[in-house]
Design a protein around this motif. Structure first.
Motif, PDB file in Angstrom:
ATOM      1  N   GLU A  61       0.774  -1.117   0.163  1.00  0.00           N
ATOM      2  CA  GLU A  61      -0.098  -0.071  -0.053  1.00  0.00           C
ATOM      3  C   GLU A  61       1.094   1.239   0.025  1.00  0.00           C
ATOM      4  O   GLU A  61       1.344   1.480   1.052  1.00  0.00           O
ATOM      5  N   ARG A  62       1.044   1.934  -1.327  1.00  0.00           N
ATOM      6  CA  ARG A  62       1.800   3.301  -1.339  1.00  0.00           C
ATOM      7  C   ARG A  62       1.051   4.462  -0.735  1.00  0.00           C
ATOM      8  O   ARG A  62      -0.212   4.570  -1.007  1.00  0.00           O
ATOM      9  N   ALA A  63       1.756   5.118   0.149  1.00  0.00           N
ATOM     10  CA  ALA A  63       1.176   6.438   0.475  1.00  0.00           C
ATOM     11  C   ALA A  63       2.242   7.379   0.883  1.00  0.00           C
ATOM     12  O   ALA A  63       3.431   6.882   0.925  1.00  0.00           O
ATOM     13  N   GLU A  64       2.121   8.658   0.867  1.00  0.00           N
ATOM     14  CA  GLU A  64       2.985   9.453   1.481  1.00  0.00           C
ATOM     15  C   GLU A  64       2.563  10.062   2.826  1.00  0.00           C
ATOM     16  O   GLU A  64       1.686  10.441   3.092  1.00  0.00           O
ATOM     17  N   SER A  95       4.417   4.397   3.582  1.00  0.00           N
ATOM     18  CA  SER A  95       3.697   3.330   2.957  1.00  0.00           C
ATOM     19  C   SER A  95       3.843   1.885   3.839  1.00  0.00           C
ATOM     20  O   SER A  95       4.498   1.956   4.912  1.00  0.00           O
ATOM     21  N   ASP A 121       5.507  -0.824   8.105  1.00  0.00           N
ATOM     22  CA  ASP A 121       5.726   0.537   7.838  1.00  0.00           C
ATOM     23  C   ASP A 121       6.940   0.920   7.469  1.00  0.00           C
ATOM     24  O   ASP A 121       7.872   0.382   8.001  1.00  0.00           O
TER      25      ASP A 121
END
Length: 128
Positions: A18-21, A24, A39
């Motif tokens: 799950e990619r996030a800024e 991730s 994480d």
């Protein structure tokens, strides 16, 4: 990246990226319920991935889910040619024991320093 695997009980599980800024995670799900995560932060200019926290719901203890997260995350880091920086104690212990094998598989890692800890702190706390 999504992989269908089996845990120690033989039950099917899903490990997904799950990619996030800025944070991730690799997640693990059982029967569609997300029950764990590892994480990390990517440091693009340095081609590094800093793993800083891994957890699995206590209801699923003993099924090897943290190990599945760790192995998939490390394999993905090899495929992406990223140096792993293990701030997370789980990743640090694994690489301390199996670092030579990881390097032989094409992986790279280094010990975390103060700058890595500061990077994680800033990412988790957000802008001041």
């Amino acid at each position: 990246m999504t992989r269908e695997l089996m845990d120690r009980t033989g039950a099917p599980v899903t490990v997904a990226l799950e990619r996030a800024e800025p944070v991730s995670a690799y997640t693990v799900s059982v029967a569609g319920e997300r029950v764990g995560r590892a994480d990390f932060l990517d440091v693009p200019d340095a081609h590094e991935r800093v793993f800083f926290h891994t957890e699995v719901d206590a209801r699923f203890a003993g099924r090897g889910l943290a190990g599945l997260l760790l192995r998939e995350a490390l394999a993905d880091s090899v495929r992406e040619h990223l140096t792993v920086v293990p701030v997370c104690p789980l990743f640090a212990r694994h690489l301390e024991k199996h670092g030579d094998d990881y390097v032989a598989e094409g992986g790279a890692f280094r010990r975390p320093g103060r700058a890595d800890l500061a990077l994680v702190r800033r990412a988790v706390q957000g802008p001041a």
